[in-house]
Design an enzyme around this catalytic site. Structure first.
Site, PDB file in Angstrom:
ATOM      1  N   GLU A  28      12.380   2.188  13.965  1.00 48.20           N
ATOM      2  CA  GLU A  28      11.420   3.256  13.652  1.00 48.20           C
ATOM      3  C   GLU A  28      10.226   3.119  14.579  1.00 48.20           C
ATOM      4  O   GLU A  28      10.225   2.265  15.462  1.00 48.20           O
ATOM      5  CB  GLU A  28      11.001   3.167  12.181  1.00 48.20           C
ATOM      6  CG  GLU A  28      10.345   1.845  11.827  1.00 48.20           C
ATOM      7  CD  GLU A  28      10.004   1.696  10.349  1.00 48.20           C
ATOM      8  OE1 GLU A  28       9.795   2.701   9.661  1.00 48.20           O
ATOM      9  OE2 GLU A  28       9.915   0.539   9.904  1.00 48.20           O
ATOM     10  N   LYS A  53       6.428  -1.592   1.826  1.00 43.64           N
ATOM     11  CA  LYS A  53       5.235  -1.061   2.501  1.00 43.64           C
ATOM     12  C   LYS A  53       4.109  -2.083   2.326  1.00 43.64           C
ATOM     13  O   LYS A  53       3.182  -1.908   1.524  1.00 43.64           O
ATOM     14  CB  LYS A  53       4.874   0.330   1.957  1.00 43.64           C
ATOM     15  CG  LYS A  53       4.017   1.130   2.938  1.00 43.64           C
ATOM     16  CD  LYS A  53       4.057   2.606   2.622  1.00 43.64           C
ATOM     17  CE  LYS A  53       3.046   3.423   3.404  1.00 43.64           C
ATOM     18  NZ  LYS A  53       3.153   3.403   4.850  1.00 43.64           N
ATOM     19  N   LEU A 102      11.102   1.511   7.018  1.00 43.42           N
ATOM     20  CA  LEU A 102      10.477   2.003   5.794  1.00 43.42           C
ATOM     21  C   LEU A 102      11.166   3.314   5.414  1.00 43.42           C
ATOM     22  O   LEU A 102      11.425   4.144   6.290  1.00 43.42           O
ATOM     23  CB  LEU A 102       8.983   2.260   6.038  1.00 43.42           C
ATOM     24  CG  LEU A 102       8.227   2.740   4.807  1.00 43.42           C
ATOM     25  CD1 LEU A 102       8.001   1.583   3.831  1.00 43.42           C
ATOM     26  CD2 LEU A 102       6.893   3.366   5.175  1.00 43.42           C
ATOM     27  N   TYR A 139       0.839  -1.193   0.000  1.00 45.67           N
ATOM     28  CA  TYR A 139       0.000   0.000   0.000  1.00 45.67           C
ATOM     29  C   TYR A 139       0.869   1.236   0.000  1.00 45.67           C
ATOM     30  O   TYR A 139       2.090   1.175   0.143  1.00 45.67           O
ATOM     31  CB  TYR A 139      -0.969  -0.007   1.191  1.00 45.67           C
ATOM     32  CG  TYR A 139      -0.355   0.310   2.530  1.00 45.67           C
ATOM     33  CD1 TYR A 139       0.502  -0.592   3.171  1.00 45.67           C
ATOM     34  CD2 TYR A 139      -0.634   1.507   3.176  1.00 45.67           C
ATOM     35  CE1 TYR A 139       1.042  -0.295   4.414  1.00 45.67           C
ATOM     36  CE2 TYR A 139      -0.092   1.810   4.422  1.00 45.67           C
ATOM     37  CZ  TYR A 139       0.743   0.901   5.032  1.00 45.67           C
ATOM     38  OH  TYR A 139       1.290   1.197   6.255  1.00 45.67           O
TER      39      TYR A 139
HETATM   40  N1  PDD Z   1       2.650   4.865   7.813  1.00 46.14           N
HETATM   41  N2  PDD Z   1       7.428   3.705   9.039  1.00 46.14           N
HETATM   42  C1  PDD Z   1       6.307   2.982   9.072  1.00 46.14           C
HETATM   43  C2  PDD Z   1       6.369   1.601   9.630  1.00 46.14           C
HETATM   44  C3  PDD Z   1       5.105   3.526   8.591  1.00 46.14           C
HETATM   45  O1  PDD Z   1       3.981   2.786   8.611  1.00 46.14           O
HETATM   46  C4  PDD Z   1       5.092   4.859   8.104  1.00 46.14           C
HETATM   47  C5  PDD Z   1       3.855   5.507   7.577  1.00 46.14           C
HETATM   48  C6  PDD Z   1       6.293   5.572   8.097  1.00 46.14           C
HETATM   49  C7  PDD Z   1       6.387   6.979   7.564  1.00 46.14           C
HETATM   50  O2  PDD Z   1       6.374   6.996   6.141  1.00 46.14           O
HETATM   51  P1  PDD Z   1       5.809   8.250   5.343  1.00 46.14           P
HETATM   52  O3  PDD Z   1       6.553   9.438   5.818  1.00 46.14           O
HETATM   53  O4  PDD Z   1       6.113   7.927   3.944  1.00 46.14           O
HETATM   54  O5  PDD Z   1       4.345   8.357   5.643  1.00 46.14           O
HETATM   55  C8  PDD Z   1       7.451   4.966   8.562  1.00 46.14           C
HETATM   56  C9  PDD Z   1       1.435   5.335   7.242  1.00 46.14           C
HETATM   57  C10 PDD Z   1       1.148   6.771   7.450  1.00 46.14           C
HETATM   58  C11 PDD Z   1       0.318   4.407   7.654  1.00 46.14           C
HETATM   59  O6  PDD Z   1       0.519   3.213   7.552  1.00 46.14           O
HETATM   60  O7  PDD Z   1      -0.774   4.866   8.035  1.00 46.14           O
END
Ligand code: PDD
Length: 279
Positions: free
Chosen positions: A177, A144, A201, A32
């Site tokens: 993270e 992701k 990620l 996703y």
């Molecule tokens: N999640 N790390 C993880 C495990 C994440 O699920 C996310 C974001 C991030 C940050 O990535 P980005 O800056 O590209 O949003 C880091 C989204 C927001 C979610 O699953 O709802």
């Protein structure tokens, strides 16, 4: 009424249907992407589409759309969102529908869902609290993937422990993270974030912030952060597309630095917010 995109059609969400044999449902076999839209402008669409393409190729699903086609879907979905709310575009691609068998058929047609949802406009500027936890996830965290059960359980544990917003994850003594965010810390005026490897990620907000801070004093270095360093940090921040750059003011019930959003966070956040405004 707002429509969603499902496999080539635009439908009201109630009419959007997939098979119970979709491998996203039976195996969480898919990926996703979440792309923020501020004031009608998509933030870093190319970077999100590149990450989507990387996630798809990592699990051997052919990208079902070209970049131009994805962008067309986004603008069709955004066309009737003319209010001044901020949105996030959610894309999910699964391997498709087939008999429930771990071994998949190479000919499956991916299921593609795209929807556009209003962002929760919670004000995070006073900071949030977090817990730490062992990183119980698999080792391909650069993908992701929709396989989000560890993240779901960790966020719930954080909430149930002391009302915390996030669980910051530790693997073999090193910070990886957050359960749904990337982590930054400040110590003696230095900003650090873990380097990109399979254990995190490659957050788009993280990368943007590292870039924006490049010409800043202090700049941000990408390096290992030990659990001990995190616990002694003057500031901790978490980042994601849906929350932006958020200060963590308590960790495992202990104050982080002064227990208030730090001065370096204020600077970094103002740089990030002005980038968004100038989109
Ligand atoms: N999640 N790390 C993880 C495990 C994440 O699920 C996310 C974001 C991030 C940050 O990535 P980005 O800056 O590209 O949003 C880091 C989204 C927001 C979610 O699953 O709802």
């Amino acid at each position: 009424m707002s429509l969603v995109y499902l496999n080539g059609e635009y439908l009201p969400i109630e009419q959007a249907r997939i098979s119970v044999l979709d491998r996203g449902f039976t195996f969480a076999d898919g990926v996703y992407e979440i792309i923020p839209v501020f004031n009608g402008k998509i933030l870093r669409p190319d970077e999100h589409l590149i990450r989507l393409a990387n996630s798809l190729s990592s699990i051997a699903i052919n990208n079902p759309c070209t970049s131009k086609e994805w962008r067309q879907i986004f603008s069709n979905l955004l066309a009737d969102r003319t209010d001044d709310r901020n949105y996030s575009i959610y894309i999910q691609v699964t391997r498709g529908t087939g008999e429930r068998n771990h071994i998949y058929d190479n000919e499956l047609v991916p299921t593609v869902l795209v929807m556009c949802n209003p962002v929760n406009e919670r004000d995070y500027s006073h900071g949030v609290t977090a817990i730490t936890h062992e990183d119980i996830r698999w080792k391909y965290c650069h993908i992701k993937a929709i396989t989000l059960l560890p993240g779901v359980l960790l966020k719930k544990l954080a909430k149930d422990t002391d009302g915390s917003f996030e669980a910051i994850l530790i693997r073999e003594g090193l910070v990886t993270e957050g359960a749904s965010s990337n982590v930054f810390m400040v110590s003696e005026g230095q900003i650090k974030t873990p380097a990109k490897d399979g254990s995190i990620l490659a957050g788009i907000t993280r990368d943007l912030l590292v870039n924006l801070l490049q010409d800043n004093v202090p700049c941000c270095t990408e390096q290992k952060i030990t659990e001990q360093e995190l616990r002694q940090a003057d500031e901790i921040w978490i980042t994601s597309s849906t929350i932006g750059v958020v200060p963590v003011i308590m960790l495992d019930g202990m104050q982080v630095g002064s227990g208030k959003p730090g001065e370096i966070w204020k600077l970094a956040n103002s740089i990030y917010e002005s980038y968004k405004r100038e989109l």
